[in-house]
Design an enzyme around this catalytic site. Structure first.
Site, PDB file in Angstrom:
ATOM      1  CE  LYS A  92      78.327  69.994  54.929  1.00 26.51           C
ATOM      2  NZ  LYS A  92      79.681  70.579  54.838  1.00 26.51           N
ATOM      3  CB  SER A 170      81.810  67.466  55.559  1.00 28.33           C
ATOM      4  OG  SER A 170      81.688  68.876  55.551  1.00 28.33           O
ATOM      5  CB  SER A 194      83.805  70.519  54.013  1.00 28.20           C
ATOM      6  OG  SER A 194      84.409  69.768  55.033  1.00 28.20           O
TER       7      SER A 194
END
Length: 516
Positions: A92, A170, A194
């Site tokens: 990520k 996210s 997220s």
């Protein structure tokens, strides 16, 4: 011959161990998938093909030197230092990898302000230690703060089921990549939903572990203990496999960092066994064989949101239908179902807002010119957060701790609680108000009213798809909608078992988005 991306991660691991496929072949296959499909999808912020190829070659050379990584079919009690050997995934873009820019989804870290770390972060080092091969960085919104992945610093991440809609956030890039078959699975982080939000939006499995389970990203180093790392995958077993890889273990197979768990962490492969078998004994191993009702659980059903009374939280019909479908499937599997209703805590919403803003205040930027590069929502969160006093923060943490204790007590009589995954179908790109941060924050809570409270309570939770909406011109296969299962502290085994049972009933891995 079945294409490699059609295989599950568990199957790919078996092929790797049997030497039926090599890490290099997997890398090239998935890099080809990314090259063909990601230009419009926007799942990756950065691609690192040369590093991936070099890593795959290194793994192959290590194996040729005789460094054992286990045996095919060995998923019981063998301690294996390279659980994810040769399997492609990605980092990520909030995590540091040495030599690769970390963009944080922000214009403040682009161009002349680019940040290239010299040392990899803990979660990246953990994934490397268990043999994974990173293809690059998956896209994230600015600093992981919003619930959709539409950073002004780059492309929006589009939903693989409908390119006009959000993939959530996210960890939106990770979920979109997995749903589109660009990766077999991917790690994400979850501070208010997220992992679960984008997994639900993209029709895949997203697991937020209990606070303290992981040494790398277990929540203990984040404000209020909110942020934990976890897996996103197409199947429950693949999510369990990635969870195994994220857990740092001692040589005897025990979790190295089970702090704050109220149940013991099982040996290596215990999570995968739960996902593959779809059942978990309620007692010790000696009693398991004769345990009547093994794999059947007592479940609470609720549409409770801690944001009720602060914002207008009214789940959309498609969210209600997905919730009802999940409950019906669980009831049909023979579980004990009980509907519950809990009164919201009026202190929750203002306390969470205070903590979220205080966390944003730590954005490592002081120069006014760089602060001006931040998106309006981030500027607002940082600006308000930097005005939060020590007393206000302590009071917010005290209120959220009280909420945590009350929530754990509420869940005590049940093996898990079944909640909606989202409050509505994934909205169109640009749906969030880009200019009014207060309205933007409210919209995010209405989209995701059932997730942040689980982070506050430190509980494990998993989202799985249950239904698809009716087809439309932009979503010819419909949009996925699902449920969230929330467990007791340390209850990952139970959640994986329940998810596996639902998967066998609902068969969501057989569905493919149009971009596939």
């Amino acid at each position: 011959m079945t294409a490699l991306h059609e295989r599950t991660a568990v199957e790919l691991r078996e092929l790797l161990l049997a030497e039926s496929v090599s890490p290099a072949e997997l890398v090239e296959h998935y890099l080809g998938r990314v090259a063909e499909r990601d230009a419009t999808l926007g799942a990756f912020a950065t691609l690192t093909p040369d590093l991936a190829r070099a890593r795959a070659a290194d793994l192959r050379r290590e194996r040729e030197r005789g460094d054992a990584v286990g045996e095919p079919g060995d998923s019981s009690d063998v301690v294996d230092d390279e659980v994810l050997w040769g399997l492609p995934c990605a980092d990520k873009d909030l995590w540091d990898r040495a030599g690769v820019p970390t963009g944080f989804g922000s214009r403040a870290f682009a161009g002349a302000h680019q940040y290239v770390p010299q040392v990899s972060g803990d979660v990246v080092a953990q994934l490397d230690a268990v043999g994974a091969v990173s293809l690059g960085k998956t896209a994230t919104p600015e600093f992981g703060l919003p619930a959709t992945t539409e950073p002004l610093a780059g492309r929006p991440t589009r939903n693989p089921w409908d390119p006009t809609r959000t993939a959530g956030g996210s960890s939106g890039g990770a979920a979109a990549a997995v749903a589109a078959g660009l990766l077999p699975f991917a790690p994400g982080s979850d501070g208010g939903g997220s992992i679960r939000i984008p997994a639900a939006a993209c029709g895949v499995v997203g697991l937020k572990p209990s606070r303290g389970l992981l040494a790398a990203g277990g929540g203990l180093d984040s404000p209020g203990g909110l942020v934990v790392n976890g897996p996103i995958a197409r199947t429950t077993a693949d999510a369990a496999l990635l969870l195994e890889g994220l857990i740092t273990r001692t040589p005897d197979g025990a979790a190295a960092h089970p702090y704050a768990l109220r149940q013991p962490v099982g040996p290596r492969w215990s999570y995968l066994a739960a996902a593959l078998d779809g059942q978990v004994p309620r007692f010790g191993a000696a009693e398991a064989a004769g345990c009547a009702g093994q794999g059947r659980f007592r479940l609470a059903v609720s549409a409770f949101s801690a944001w009720d009374g602060f914002y207008d939280i009214t789940p959309a019909p498609e969210a209600v239908a997905a919730h009802e479908a999940g409950v019906a499937a669980l009831a049909g599997l023979g579980h004990d179902i009980e509907s519950v209703a809990w009164e919201p805590d009026a202190a929750y919403a203002p306390a969470f807002r205070t903590l979220w803003m205080a966390g944003a205040a730590a954005v490592p930027i002081e120069d006014p010119a760089r602060l001006a590069l931040l998106e309006p929502l981030t500027q607002w969160l940082v600006g308000v957060g930097r005005k939060v006093t020590a007393r206000e923060l302590v009071e917010a943490l005290r209120a959220l701790s009280a909420f945590e204790r009350a929530t754990v007590t509420r869940l005590a009589p049940y093996d898990a609680v079944v909640l909606p995954a989202l409050g509505m179908a994934p909205p169109e790109l640009g749906w969030l108000d880009a200019q009014d941060p207060e309205r933007n924050f409210e919209q995010q809570c209405q989209l995701t009213p059932y997730t942040s409270m689980v982070n506050v309570a430190g509980l494990p939770a998993i989202t799985v798809p249950t239904v698809w909406t009716e087809p439309t011109a932009t979503a010819p296969a419909g949009l996925p909608m699902g449920v969230q299962l929330v467990g007791r502290p340390g209850g990952e085994h139970t959640l994986l078992a329940l998810a596996a049972q639902l998967e066998s009933q609902l068969r969501w891995p057989e569905r493919r988005p149009p971009v596939w």
